[in-house]
Design a protein around this motif. Structure first.
Motif, PDB file in Angstrom:
ATOM      1  N   LEU A 138       0.846  -1.187   0.000  1.00  0.00           N
ATOM      2  CA  LEU A 138       0.000   0.000   0.000  1.00  0.00           C
ATOM      3  C   LEU A 138       0.884   1.240   0.000  1.00  0.00           C
ATOM      4  O   LEU A 138       1.890   1.303   0.715  1.00  0.00           O
ATOM      5  N   LYS A 139       0.498   2.235  -0.815  1.00  0.00           N
ATOM      6  CA  LYS A 139       1.273   3.472  -0.888  1.00  0.00           C
ATOM      7  C   LYS A 139       0.344   4.685  -0.854  1.00  0.00           C
ATOM      8  O   LYS A 139      -0.793   4.619  -1.335  1.00  0.00           O
ATOM      9  N   ILE A 140       0.853   5.778  -0.328  1.00  0.00           N
ATOM     10  CA  ILE A 140       0.228   7.089  -0.484  1.00  0.00           C
ATOM     11  C   ILE A 140       1.205   7.943  -1.278  1.00  0.00           C
ATOM     12  O   ILE A 140       2.398   7.992  -0.947  1.00  0.00           O
ATOM     13  N   LEU A 141       0.723   8.597  -2.353  1.00  0.00           N
ATOM     14  CA  LEU A 141       1.580   9.380  -3.242  1.00  0.00           C
ATOM     15  C   LEU A 141       1.151  10.841  -3.252  1.00  0.00           C
ATOM     16  O   LEU A 141      -0.037  11.152  -3.204  1.00  0.00           O
ATOM     17  N   ASP A 142       2.145  11.717  -3.320  1.00  0.00           N
ATOM     18  CA  ASP A 142       1.915  13.140  -3.551  1.00  0.00           C
ATOM     19  C   ASP A 142       2.723  13.525  -4.782  1.00  0.00           C
ATOM     20  O   ASP A 142       3.948  13.678  -4.719  1.00  0.00           O
ATOM     21  N   VAL A 143       2.037  13.645  -5.907  1.00  0.00           N
ATOM     22  CA  VAL A 143       2.690  13.901  -7.195  1.00  0.00           C
ATOM     23  C   VAL A 143       2.656  15.401  -7.471  1.00  0.00           C
ATOM     24  O   VAL A 143       1.601  15.948  -7.795  1.00  0.00           O
ATOM     25  N   LYS A 144       3.805  16.042  -7.373  1.00  0.00           N
ATOM     26  CA  LYS A 144       3.893  17.478  -7.664  1.00  0.00           C
ATOM     27  C   LYS A 144       4.385  17.719  -9.085  1.00  0.00           C
ATOM     28  O   LYS A 144       3.945  18.651  -9.765  1.00  0.00           O
ATOM     29  N   LYS A 145       5.315  16.880  -9.541  1.00  0.00           N
ATOM     30  CA  LYS A 145       5.850  16.979 -10.892  1.00  0.00           C
ATOM     31  C   LYS A 145       5.549  15.679 -11.637  1.00  0.00           C
ATOM     32  O   LYS A 145       5.491  14.607 -11.027  1.00  0.00           O
ATOM     33  N   PRO A 146       5.348  15.740 -12.958  1.00  0.00           N
ATOM     34  CA  PRO A 146       5.016  14.527 -13.716  1.00  0.00           C
ATOM     35  C   PRO A 146       6.078  13.437 -13.573  1.00  0.00           C
ATOM     36  O   PRO A 146       7.280  13.716 -13.556  1.00  0.00           O
ATOM     37  N   LEU A 147       5.607  12.198 -13.461  1.00  0.00           N
ATOM     38  CA  LEU A 147       6.499  11.047 -13.417  1.00  0.00           C
ATOM     39  C   LEU A 147       6.847  10.603 -14.824  1.00  0.00           C
ATOM     40  O   LEU A 147       6.224  11.023 -15.799  1.00  0.00           O
ATOM     41  N   SER A 148       7.824   9.720 -14.925  1.00  0.00           N
ATOM     42  CA  SER A 148       8.186   9.171 -16.236  1.00  0.00           C
ATOM     43  C   SER A 148       7.091   8.248 -16.736  1.00  0.00           C
ATOM     44  O   SER A 148       6.307   7.683 -15.967  1.00  0.00           O
ATOM     45  N   ILE A 149       7.035   8.076 -18.045  1.00  0.00           N
ATOM     46  CA  ILE A 149       6.115   7.112 -18.646  1.00  0.00           C
ATOM     47  C   ILE A 149       6.632   5.713 -18.314  1.00  0.00           C
ATOM     48  O   ILE A 149       7.816   5.427 -18.456  1.00  0.00           O
ATOM     49  N   GLN A 150       5.753   4.864 -17.851  1.00  0.00           N
ATOM     50  CA  GLN A 150       6.184   3.550 -17.380  1.00  0.00           C
ATOM     51  C   GLN A 150       5.089   2.525 -17.584  1.00  0.00           C
ATOM     52  O   GLN A 150       3.930   2.860 -17.833  1.00  0.00           O
ATOM     53  N   LEU A 151       5.489   1.264 -17.461  1.00  0.00           N
ATOM     54  CA  LEU A 151       4.523   0.172 -17.416  1.00  0.00           C
ATOM     55  C   LEU A 151       5.080  -0.904 -16.512  1.00  0.00           C
ATOM     56  O   LEU A 151       6.240  -0.854 -16.097  1.00  0.00           O
ATOM     57  N   HIS A 152       4.229  -1.864 -16.197  1.00  0.00           N
ATOM     58  CA  HIS A 152       4.633  -2.928 -15.279  1.00  0.00           C
ATOM     59  C   HIS A 152       4.523  -4.289 -15.961  1.00  0.00           C
ATOM     60  O   HIS A 152       3.651  -4.488 -16.812  1.00  0.00           O
ATOM     61  N   PRO A 153       5.399  -5.225 -15.603  1.00  0.00           N
ATOM     62  CA  PRO A 153       5.427  -6.526 -16.284  1.00  0.00           C
ATOM     63  C   PRO A 153       4.356  -7.479 -15.771  1.00  0.00           C
ATOM     64  O   PRO A 153       3.764  -7.277 -14.708  1.00  0.00           O
ATOM     65  N   LEU A 184       0.608  12.606 -13.380  1.00  0.00           N
ATOM     66  CA  LEU A 184       0.950  13.989 -13.730  1.00  0.00           C
ATOM     67  C   LEU A 184       0.847  14.947 -12.550  1.00  0.00           C
ATOM     68  O   LEU A 184       1.724  15.786 -12.357  1.00  0.00           O
ATOM     69  N   ARG A 185      -0.235  14.824 -11.757  1.00  0.00           N
ATOM     70  CA  ARG A 185      -0.396  15.770 -10.647  1.00  0.00           C
ATOM     71  C   ARG A 185      -1.518  15.312  -9.727  1.00  0.00           C
ATOM     72  O   ARG A 185      -2.563  14.862 -10.188  1.00  0.00           O
ATOM     73  N   GLY A 186      -1.287  15.438  -8.417  1.00  0.00           N
ATOM     74  CA  GLY A 186      -2.323  15.137  -7.450  1.00  0.00           C
ATOM     75  C   GLY A 186      -1.852  14.155  -6.385  1.00  0.00           C
ATOM     76  O   GLY A 186      -0.694  13.731  -6.357  1.00  0.00           O
ATOM     77  N   GLN A 187      -2.768  13.793  -5.511  1.00  0.00           N
ATOM     78  CA  GLN A 187      -2.471  12.835  -4.436  1.00  0.00           C
ATOM     79  C   GLN A 187      -3.388  11.624  -4.578  1.00  0.00           C
ATOM     80  O   GLN A 187      -4.557  11.747  -4.966  1.00  0.00           O
ATOM     81  N   ASN A 188      -2.855  10.457  -4.253  1.00  0.00           N
ATOM     82  CA  ASN A 188      -3.667   9.247  -4.320  1.00  0.00           C
ATOM     83  C   ASN A 188      -3.181   8.207  -3.337  1.00  0.00           C
ATOM     84  O   ASN A 188      -2.132   8.359  -2.694  1.00  0.00           O
ATOM     85  N   ILE A 189      -3.970   7.160  -3.208  1.00  0.00           N
ATOM     86  CA  ILE A 189      -3.582   5.991  -2.432  1.00  0.00           C
ATOM     87  C   ILE A 189      -3.618   4.802  -3.381  1.00  0.00           C
ATOM     88  O   ILE A 189      -4.539   4.673  -4.189  1.00  0.00           O
ATOM     89  N   GLU A 190      -2.582   3.973  -3.333  1.00  0.00           N
ATOM     90  CA  GLU A 190      -2.455   2.840  -4.253  1.00  0.00           C
ATOM     91  C   GLU A 190      -2.388   1.528  -3.478  1.00  0.00           C
ATOM     92  O   GLU A 190      -1.789   1.448  -2.412  1.00  0.00           O
ATOM     93  N   LEU A 191      -2.989   0.509  -4.074  1.00  0.00           N
ATOM     94  CA  LEU A 191      -2.832  -0.847  -3.583  1.00  0.00           C
ATOM     95  C   LEU A 191      -2.383  -1.695  -4.760  1.00  0.00           C
ATOM     96  O   LEU A 191      -3.025  -1.692  -5.813  1.00  0.00           O
ATOM     97  N   MET A 192      -1.284  -2.400  -4.586  1.00  0.00           N
ATOM     98  CA  MET A 192      -0.669  -3.139  -5.701  1.00  0.00           C
ATOM     99  C   MET A 192      -0.079  -4.451  -5.205  1.00  0.00           C
ATOM    100  O   MET A 192       0.030  -4.686  -3.992  1.00  0.00           O
ATOM    101  N   ALA A 193       0.294  -5.293  -6.149  1.00  0.00           N
ATOM    102  CA  ALA A 193       1.065  -6.468  -5.787  1.00  0.00           C
ATOM    103  C   ALA A 193       2.391  -6.007  -5.198  1.00  0.00           C
ATOM    104  O   ALA A 193       2.871  -4.906  -5.485  1.00  0.00           O
ATOM    105  N   CYS A 194       2.992  -6.832  -4.352  1.00  0.00           N
ATOM    106  CA  CYS A 194       4.209  -6.438  -3.639  1.00  0.00           C
ATOM    107  C   CYS A 194       5.403  -6.453  -4.592  1.00  0.00           C
ATOM    108  O   CYS A 194       6.140  -7.435  -4.686  1.00  0.00           O
ATOM    109  N   SER A 195       5.574  -5.343  -5.303  1.00  0.00           N
ATOM    110  CA  SER A 195       6.624  -5.268  -6.310  1.00  0.00           C
ATOM    111  C   SER A 195       7.091  -3.830  -6.482  1.00  0.00           C
ATOM    112  O   SER A 195       6.339  -2.887  -6.216  1.00  0.00           O
TER     113      SER A 195
END
Length: 283
Positions: free
Chosen positions: A84-99, A265-276
């Motif tokens: 579980l993560k909490i994110l505060d995105v002030k500047k855009p992140l890189s373009i990415q994907l997950h395997p 790109l911008r904002g705050q969120n909470i994420e739930l993901m596989a442990c990776s």
């Protein structure tokens, strides 16, 4: 039994400075507070506080895997299956994907066999897990999420004379080839495509006259917030014309499965993901 956990902070430079410290009511000691992790990933495990003793959560689970419960062990093995993560995105992140899980297992094994350190910046696979992720917005949130259809990409490009040659090229090849060519573009090519748009829209951007669903807005926003030099333009800026620009309202969610290119790109969120922590950069 209820366990007291203490999460860990990630101070990436794209993060904000106030949101997470205020949310967690902690003293600010760093300039950036990008992510707060609660889980047992080996790169940044939470601390379990038990009888005044502090134990990394991943170590505690190794010693007493039964705490996960029979169902979780039977389905996911003896590791905590989520992060579980909490994110505060002030500047855009890189373009990415997950395997996928299969890609992660193979990639992790190959990089281990090559002797690439887990701390090496060239390392791609930090573990053998996939990383599907669900996010719920804690504020008005903006992101890039997957490619638009070829027709919609062409229409987006054709709105600017400087990008119309790209629209023509897209009609001549598949999307994979098209994207790869853009990512390998020279500075001269990038300037030819983007400088006319930047010059044309600069005044409107500064006067807050551009809609946030307009790719031009995010090109200028990224240049400003990430301090990108007009003589060192990033090919990723073209992606605002290729990807879906998505607005997730507070309380709404969105899911990113394996293989979907995206960028917050911008904002705050909470994420739930596989442990990776497997992130494949796409621009």
């Amino acid at each position: 039994m209820v366990y007291l956990l203490k999460g860990t902070m990630q101070n990436y430079i794209w993060g904000g400075s106030d949101y997470i410290p205020e949310l967690l009511q902690i003293e600010k000691k760093e300039e950036y507070y990008a992510e707060w992790w609660l889980g047992a990933h080996s790169s940044s495990p939470s601390d379990l506080i038990l009888n005044d003793t502090i134990i990394p959560l991943n170590n505690y689970i190794k010693e007493k895997p039964g705490v996960l419960g029979e169902y979780s062990i039977n389905k996911f093995g003896t590791e905590l299956p989520y992060l579980l993560k909490i994110l505060d995105v002030k500047k855009p992140l890189s373009i990415q994907l997950h395997p996928t899980k299969e890609q992660a297992e193979l990639g992790f094994k190959q990089e281990n066999e090559l002797g690439i350190s887990l701390s090496d910046p060239k390392r791609i696979y930090k573990d053998s897990n996939h990383k599907p992720e669900m996010m719920v917005a804690l504020s008005d949130f903006w992101l890039l999420h997957g490619f638009k259809t070829k027709d919609k990409i062409a229409k987006s490009l054709e709105k600017h004379p400087s990008l119309s040659p790209l629209a023509l090229r897209l009609k001549q090849c598949d999307l994979l080839t098209f994207y790869a060519e853009i990512m390998r573009a020279t500075q001269q090519q990038l300037e030819k495509w983007l400088l006319p748009i930047i010059q044309q829209q600069k005044a409107a951007y500064e006067q807050n006259q551009l809609s946030l669903v307009n790719p031009d807005y995010w090109v200028l926003y990224s240049i400003e917030s990430m301090e990108i030099s007009l003589t060192k333009l990033d090919p990723g800026l073209i992606c605002f014309y290729l990807f879906n620009i998505v607005n997730v309202n507070k309380g709404e969610g969105i899911y990113q499965d394996a293989g979907i290119p995206h960028a917050y790109l911008r904002g705050q969120n909470i994420e739930l993901m596989a442990c990776s922590d497997n992130v494949i950069r796409g621009g």
